[in-house]
Design a protein around this motif. Structure first.
Motif, short mmCIF file in Angstrom:
data_model
loop_
_atom_site.label_atom_id
_atom_site.label_comp_id
_atom_site.label_asym_id
_atom_site.label_seq_id
_atom_site.Cartn_x
_atom_site.Cartn_y
_atom_site.Cartn_z
N THR A 143 51.54 -11.34 45.93
CA THR A 143 52.76 -10.79 45.34
C THR A 143 52.65 -9.31 44.99
O THR A 143 53.67 -8.65 44.80
N GLY A 144 51.43 -8.80 44.87
CA GLY A 144 51.24 -7.43 44.43
C GLY A 144 51.37 -7.24 42.94
O GLY A 144 51.23 -6.11 42.44
N VAL A 145 51.61 -8.31 42.18
CA VAL A 145 51.83 -8.20 40.74
C VAL A 145 50.55 -7.72 40.05
O VAL A 145 49.46 -8.26 40.29
N ALA A 167 39.18 -6.30 41.75
CA ALA A 167 40.08 -5.18 42.03
C ALA A 167 40.18 -4.88 43.52
O ALA A 167 40.58 -3.78 43.91
N ALA A 168 39.85 -5.87 44.36
CA ALA A 168 39.81 -5.63 45.80
C ALA A 168 41.14 -5.15 46.36
O ALA A 168 41.18 -4.24 47.20
N GLN A 169 42.25 -5.74 45.91
CA GLN A 169 43.55 -5.33 46.43
C GLN A 169 44.07 -4.06 45.79
O GLN A 169 44.90 -3.36 46.37
N ALA A 170 43.60 -3.76 44.59
CA ALA A 170 44.16 -2.63 43.84
C ALA A 170 43.52 -1.29 44.19
O ALA A 170 44.20 -0.25 44.21
N ALA A 171 42.22 -1.30 44.45
CA ALA A 171 41.52 -0.04 44.67
C ALA A 171 42.09 0.68 45.88
O ALA A 171 42.28 0.11 46.95
N PRO A 283 55.41 -5.33 37.11
CA PRO A 283 54.75 -4.20 37.77
C PRO A 283 54.02 -4.70 39.01
O PRO A 283 53.33 -5.73 38.97
N ARG A 284 54.19 -3.98 40.13
CA ARG A 284 53.58 -4.41 41.39
C ARG A 284 52.93 -3.24 42.10
O ARG A 284 53.27 -2.08 41.86
N LEU A 285 52.02 -3.57 43.00
CA LEU A 285 51.51 -2.57 43.93
C LEU A 285 52.68 -2.04 44.76
O LEU A 285 53.56 -2.81 45.17
#
Length: 380
Positions: A143-145, A167-171, A283-285
């Motif tokens: 979802t990117g949330v 944090a794999a998707q966020a970095a 809040p999302r990516l």
């Protein structure tokens, strides 16, 4: 016609600068554990990359352990840290969820918006005085949330526990700072940010912390992960990390990708009014859109779009081939008719307006063929 690649959350295309760095590493001989000149040069490349990856999250390089990816980093933590309790959010990556279930771990609820329920976390911590390892991802891969990791860490630390953040998707997509998150452990993965696959890292906020090694037999990674290091992968990871600063600049690629994602959602909802964006209220990516078209299976959409030359997914890449509904969307309380109809569209550094237009056109055409009310294409 070239394929439109919109599955960056599964793995981003290798960035040209990273490919060049990897090629240079491949061309140079030397085992990093050897004491001769080529070996010392290889070791220097690894330590330079370690410093680059550590700088990405504001960590001490001495606390960064290179692994084969995010999954191994998560497994290494669970295997290496002896704790009496294990808690994790209901939306964690399968590499944590499956292992935690086998160890009797507890799941922390999330709300309908996909954000962790901090009150539920606090209740669970208070119900048992034993210290716990708590895992809360920074941004969900479907979802990117974005999750309130620092707030969760405050609750965990008040009860004498430890906070791990995947944090794999966020970095590379939002700023990630170990201190700001107040995390004790952090997981990173290179291929989500345009680096090579097969390389990741477990970051320790306290470099002196002792972890039992998941892999035995050698003294690599300061004795915390045996095996000859993946030199080209590590160098590529460092090169990708070094690019992130420019990416996150106010007018950098990350800002551009966010605008593309917003445009995609606006056009998609205008074209198919019965569709919905999951997690839109949180809040999302800026690169991720989880689109549901209730009544049309996500797997069907993925296959039809693939035939149209557009690559998206209907869940995490590690769960590909499974036809059941997403457990992440189920944890958000979404009925099967919605959860089973969701697809994930994720953009990145090479995405363009033309990619968005082709996706919306193909998706709208598919919806029309399946009997959905479809509006005329909108300009945006």
């Amino acid at each position: 016609m070239a394929t439109v690649y919109l599955d960056y959350n599964a793995g981003a295309p290798l960035r040209p600068e990273v490919a060049a760095a990897i090629a240079a590493a491949w061309a140079a001989p030397g085992n990093p554990s050897a004491v001769h000149g080529p070996g010392r040069a290889a070791r220097a490349r690894i330590e330079a990359a370690r410093a680059e990856v550590a700088a990405l999250v504001g960590a001490d390089p001495a606390g960064l352990i290179f692994t084969s990816g995010g999954t191994e980093a998560n497994a290494a933590l669970l295997a290496g840290l002896a704790v009496p309790r294990l808690l994790l959010s209901a939306i964690e990556h399968p590499s944590l969820a499956v292992a935690a279930a086998a160890r009797g771990g507890e799941e922390i609820a999330v709300g309908p918006d996909g954000v962790i329920d901090l009150a539920d976390l606090d209740r669970r911590l208070a119900a048992d005085p034993r210290p716990a390892l708590v895992s809360v991802m920074l941004a969900n891969n479907e979802t990117g949330v974005i999750q309130p990791v620092a707030e969760a860490a405050r609750l965990v630390h008040a009860r004498g526990g430890w906070l791990h953040c995947d944090a794999a998707q966020a970095a590379g997509r939002i700023p990630v700072a170990l201190d700001a998150l107040a995390a004790d452990f952090l997981t990173l993965s290179a291929h989500k940010m345009g680096g090579p696959p097969g390389i990741g890292a477990l970051v320790l906020a306290d470099p002196s912390r002792q972890l039992a090694s998941l892999l035995l037999g050698g003294g690599q990674e300061s004795g915390r992960r045996a095996g000859t290091e993946n030199l080209p992968g590590i160098v590529g990871f460092g090169a990708a990390s070094a690019l992130v600063g420019d990416d996150l600049a106010p007018d950098g690629p990350t800002f551009r990708v966010g605008a593309l994602r917003d445009r995609l959602e606006k056009l998609a909802l205008a074209r198919v009014p019965t569709a919905r964006v999951i997690g839109a209220g949180a809040p999302r990516l800026g690169n991720t859109s989880c689109l549901a078209l209730p009544g049309l299976a996500g797997a069907t959409q993925v296959m039809a779009l693939d035939l149209a030359g557009i690559a998206v997914s209907s869940g995490p890449a590690c769960a590909s081939g499974r036809q059941r509904s997403s457990r992440v969307l189920a944890a958000m309380g979404l009925p099967d008719t919605v959860a089973g109809s969701a697809i994930r569209v994720s953009l990145g550094w090479a995405s363009t307006d033309q990619d968005v237009d082709r996706f919306v056109a193909a998706w709208g055409e598919l919806a029309g063929r399946k009997g959905f009310t479809v509006s005329a294409p909108q300009a945006a």
